[in-house]
Scaffold this motif. Structure first.
Motif, PDB file in Angstrom:
ATOM      1  N   SER A 140       0.843  -1.197   0.000  1.00 46.45           N
ATOM      2  CA  SER A 140       0.000   0.000   0.000  1.00 46.45           C
ATOM      3  C   SER A 140       0.878   1.247   0.000  1.00 46.45           C
ATOM      4  O   SER A 140       1.852   1.335   0.749  1.00 46.45           O
ATOM      5  CB  SER A 140      -0.894  -0.006   1.243  1.00 46.45           C
ATOM      6  N   SER A 188       0.650   5.586  -0.034  1.00 45.66           N
ATOM      7  CA  SER A 188      -0.180   6.785   0.125  1.00 45.66           C
ATOM      8  C   SER A 188       0.671   8.018  -0.132  1.00 45.66           C
ATOM      9  O   SER A 188       1.890   7.992   0.070  1.00 45.66           O
ATOM     10  CB  SER A 188      -0.752   6.870   1.547  1.00 45.66           C
ATOM     11  N   TYR A 200       0.896  12.322   0.617  1.00 55.13           N
ATOM     12  CA  TYR A 200       0.440  13.448   1.431  1.00 55.13           C
ATOM     13  C   TYR A 200       1.148  14.714   0.969  1.00 55.13           C
ATOM     14  O   TYR A 200       2.289  14.670   0.503  1.00 55.13           O
ATOM     15  CB  TYR A 200       0.757  13.221   2.919  1.00 55.13           C
ATOM     16  N   PHE A 253      -3.996  14.528   3.119  1.00 54.25           N
ATOM     17  CA  PHE A 253      -4.021  13.286   2.369  1.00 54.25           C
ATOM     18  C   PHE A 253      -4.381  13.553   0.911  1.00 54.25           C
ATOM     19  O   PHE A 253      -5.348  14.264   0.617  1.00 54.25           O
ATOM     20  CB  PHE A 253      -5.057  12.362   3.008  1.00 54.25           C
ATOM     21  N   GLU A 286      -4.382   7.123  -2.004  1.00 53.28           N
ATOM     22  CA  GLU A 286      -3.675   5.898  -1.653  1.00 53.28           C
ATOM     23  C   GLU A 286      -3.960   4.829  -2.698  1.00 53.28           C
ATOM     24  O   GLU A 286      -5.030   4.819  -3.330  1.00 53.28           O
ATOM     25  CB  GLU A 286      -4.068   5.398  -0.260  1.00 53.28           C
ATOM     26  N   ASN A 297      -8.568   5.367  -2.303  1.00 54.71           N
ATOM     27  CA  ASN A 297      -9.123   6.492  -1.562  1.00 54.71           C
ATOM     28  C   ASN A 297      -8.488   7.762  -2.112  1.00 54.71           C
ATOM     29  O   ASN A 297      -7.345   7.734  -2.583  1.00 54.71           O
ATOM     30  CB  ASN A 297      -8.769   6.357  -0.073  1.00 54.71           C
ATOM     31  N   LYS A 298      -9.250   8.850  -2.093  1.00 56.37           N
ATOM     32  CA  LYS A 298      -8.749  10.098  -2.648  1.00 56.37           C
ATOM     33  C   LYS A 298      -9.102  11.243  -1.713  1.00 56.37           C
ATOM     34  O   LYS A 298     -10.223  11.294  -1.190  1.00 56.37           O
ATOM     35  CB  LYS A 298      -9.372  10.336  -4.023  1.00 56.37           C
ATOM     36  N   SER A 344       2.796   0.969   3.572  1.00 62.22           N
ATOM     37  CA  SER A 344       2.460   0.050   4.651  1.00 62.22           C
ATOM     38  C   SER A 344       2.305  -1.335   4.046  1.00 62.22           C
ATOM     39  O   SER A 344       2.099  -1.490   2.840  1.00 62.22           O
ATOM     40  CB  SER A 344       1.184   0.477   5.380  1.00 62.22           C
ATOM     41  N   GLN A 365      -3.356  -2.180   3.702  1.00 61.16           N
ATOM     42  CA  GLN A 365      -4.146  -1.011   4.069  1.00 61.16           C
ATOM     43  C   GLN A 365      -4.478  -1.054   5.553  1.00 61.16           C
ATOM     44  O   GLN A 365      -4.708  -2.128   6.116  1.00 61.16           O
ATOM     45  CB  GLN A 365      -5.439  -0.989   3.263  1.00 61.16           C
TER      46      GLN A 365
END
Lengths: 113, 112
Positions: B31, B33, B35, B45, B48, B56-57, B94, B97
């Motif tokens: 995963s 993401s 930022y 954020f 991801e 996710n947005k 990570s 998730q």
């Protein structure tokens, strides 16, 4: 509201304990994190706590969680000049299916020799 | 084990240009993401990715986009740069998730 709140600045003397406080917003948050950021660097994961815990200790670091008041704190024992940095708390309020963290505004910790 | 690697470290662009930032996650992490960090807005954020899919947005305009490759490496792209896009862009990875996030050192983007 959306905001995760932290005090902006904390000054301590070397050898003292530091306590950095954070108020988060969502009681359903599963994980709560503390990150450290030194000048010009990324975020270093210091420690984290699950929402079903009250306390977690990791060497000089102690995290306390008060779910009723949505209050999180980070205590650094025997604070050193190398601990000078910005400290961010963050909550994962969307459960285990996402890495979307909501960060606090950050607390600048200044350690005086 | 190597940490999260972001390239380039610094970037200077002019308004209207586009930019691509790269992120290599920790080996085995699936995963990724992204930022954005600015003095005014703090850490926000962006999006991801997991298994090459955006999961996710955040609340950013469509000029911000990203993708993830089969080896979990990720890129983000910002088109038609604006002065307000000047920021530190941080990538984090990570294992899966919802697990502990480890951040890279970031790419410092300056838009002139």
């Amino acid at each position: 509201g959306e905001d995760v709140e932290q005090s902006l600045f904390l000054s301590v003397r070397e050898g003292d304990s530091s306590v950095i406080n954070c108020t988060y917003t969502d009681s359903s948050s599963t994980y709560l994190y503390w990150y450290k950021q030194e000048p010009g660097a990324g975020l270093q994961l210091l420690t984290y706590i699950f929402s079903n815990m009250d306390m977690k200790q990791d060497q000089r670091l102690t995290v306390l969680l008060n779910k009723k008041d949505k209050h999180l704190s980070l205590r650094i024992a025997d604070t050193q000049t190398g601990d000078s940095a910005i400290y961010f708390c963050a909550e994962n309020r969307y459960g285990g299916a996402t890495n979307k963290l909501i960060f606090g505004t950050g607390t600048l910790l200044a350690v005086q020799p | 084990k190597a940490g999260v690697t972001q390239t380039p470290r610094y970037l200077i662009k002019t308004r209207g240009q586009q930019v691509t930032l790269s992120c290599s996650p920790i080996s085995g992490h699936r995963s990724v993401s992204w930022y954005q960090q600015t003095p005014g807005q703090g850490l926000q954020f962006l999006f991801e990715y997991f298994s090459e899919t955006q999961r996710n947005k955040g609340n950013f305009p469509g000029r911000f986009s990203g993708r993830q490759f089969s080896n979990s490496r990720s890129e983000m792209n910002v088109s038609t740069l604006e002065l307000g896009d000047s920021a530190l862009y941080l990538c984090a990875s990570s294992l899966n998730q919802g697990e502990k996030l480890f951040f890279g050192s970031g790419t410092q983007l300056s838009v002139l």
